[in-house]
Write an enzyme that holds these catalytic residues in place. Sequence first.
Site, short mmCIF file in Angstrom:
data_model
loop_
_atom_site.label_atom_id
_atom_site.label_comp_id
_atom_site.label_asym_id
_atom_site.label_seq_id
_atom_site.Cartn_x
_atom_site.Cartn_y
_atom_site.Cartn_z
N GLU A 173 0.81 -1.12 0.12
CA GLU A 173 0.07 -0.10 -0.01
C GLU A 173 0.91 1.35 0.07
O GLU A 173 0.74 2.14 0.68
CB GLU A 173 -1.01 0.07 1.20
CG GLU A 173 -2.01 -1.13 0.83
CD GLU A 173 -3.20 -1.10 2.18
OE1 GLU A 173 -3.15 -0.33 3.07
OE2 GLU A 173 -4.12 -1.68 1.79
N GLU A 292 -5.43 -8.29 -0.31
CA GLU A 292 -6.19 -7.96 0.79
C GLU A 292 -7.88 -7.74 0.38
O GLU A 292 -8.22 -6.96 -0.27
CB GLU A 292 -5.69 -6.70 1.53
CG GLU A 292 -4.41 -6.93 2.06
CD GLU A 292 -3.98 -5.71 2.80
OE1 GLU A 292 -4.71 -5.07 3.54
OE2 GLU A 292 -2.72 -5.60 2.98
O1 AHR Z 1 -5.10 -5.85 6.92
C1 AHR Z 1 -4.85 -4.97 7.79
C2 AHR Z 1 -4.20 -3.47 7.00
O2 AHR Z 1 -5.20 -3.28 6.08
C3 AHR Z 1 -2.78 -3.93 6.47
O3 AHR Z 1 -1.77 -3.91 7.04
C4 AHR Z 1 -2.80 -3.02 5.47
O4 AHR Z 1 -2.23 -3.32 4.12
C5 AHR Z 1 -4.24 -2.73 5.09
O5 AHR Z 1 -4.57 -1.09 5.02
#
Ligand code: AHR
Length: 497
Positions: A173, A292
């Site tokens: 990210e 994610e």
């Molecule tokens: O999954 C939790 C968090 O969400 C992770 O660390 C990040 O990549 C995202 O913002």
Amino acid sequence: MAKATLIVDKDFQIAPVDERLYGSFIEHLGRAVYTGIYQPDHETADEDGFRKDVIDLVKELNVPIVRYPGGNFVSNFYWEDSVGPKDQRKPRLDLAWRTLEPNEVGIQEFARWAKKAGSKPMMAVNLGTRGVDAALNLLEYCNLDTDTHYANLRRSHGDDKPYDIKLWCMGNEMDGPWQAGHKTAKEYGHLAAETAKAMKMMDDSIECVVCGSSSKYMPTFGSWEQEVLEEAYDYVDYVSLHTYWSNMADDTPEFFAQNIDLEEFIETVIHICDLVKAKKHSKKQINLSFDEWNVWYHSNDQDDKDMKDRPWRKHPHLLEDIYTFEDAIVDGLALITFLKHADRVKIAALAQLVNVIAPIMTEENGKAWRQSIFYPFYHASKYGRGISLNPVLRSTSHDTSAHEGVTDVDAAAVWDEEKQQLTVFAVNRCLDQEADFHIDLRGFEGYTLSFWEALESDDLKAVNSAEEEKVHPIQKEGSGNEFRLAPASWNVFVFKG
Ligand code: AHR
């Protein structure tokens, strides 16, 4: 009464489902690692301190890859401190989650844990506070068999054979201003390109994932992907996508329409990849790594309160969402959407796996248990391998607060030719109506229903706990190809040839 027909034909295929679609994620965050996968004083701990009750549940989910060690955590990760004799490891400050990281678990332990769990690491390198140099050293430590410094260091730590990690994330990210070492698209694109290039010079068997946007709601979404890919296209293989859903407004019909936005997100990123491909006159195709995804909001208030004084702590309770029945339906809809895009979405990671926005929870002094969201993932991972088909869906529809013409039923189909098995996943999104569901099995002569399992509940907010599993699959009676789906239900139909 809602009504839907799904026409399934062997000849209408999307693509083989890449097994890595059923990946997940373990970050050094909250209790994912400590008291999650690792707890040497737990009654089920093995000789390495890993909880066997957790490993058993991970195996049940059959997770081929697990992303590690972050997430936001990786942007300030000093991997060298996480290897070697444990009594010499240096504790560190994790800036992302304001946590004290003891480094009792690191690269070596995770490689060992993944093997025991029947999984493979998807390793992320720190492109926040570090760069090409640290990434190369880590790759040498993990993958090389040469008589050179970092490969020898691994050997001196007791691991003679390389871990042979094939999938590498170029940071995490990096578009997010919250990230330690956040960069502009141009800066990041250049760094990711140089890192992936150098890593492939060292080991050309690896694949690299470049960071896309941390959500489609980022102001830079779109331009970020384009600029990053213009820099890194030739050196990377996948671009990442991240999404978390919430039902803050308690508007469940709208919550159940989230995968329409997900679909649009996926298609937009595909278009951008192909735009850059065209601009570069390239023959190479960049695919998608949805590394994610999940529902995430139940723990927000608690975490805000908890983080208020910003204390430095070891493995605090963070992001411990307790998932409802309706969250399981939303995750099921996401899985249906990934299957419909199996031609381009080759990797996905349910975020996360244990204790942190996770299908598996642990009690520190007790057992490991399954949340509601465990089940759609379990079903998809178990029965959703093979060729994703391109069925025709005809369904009645309804409007929600932000979407028009939402189909009452959504569905995907996967054919496992070897097993002569056809699976249909279907969700009835209607809250108060059953749906008549006709599966037209043309092209599947001789196939008959082997079983039908479903998640159903009168209570959208039902949750599981260590004591009671209120949300769990039930066996449904049925034969032929006419079925009646309960309101707000997740359904798995398995036909055998
Ligand atoms: O999954 C939790 C968090 O969400 C992770 O660390 C990040 O990549 C995202 O913002």
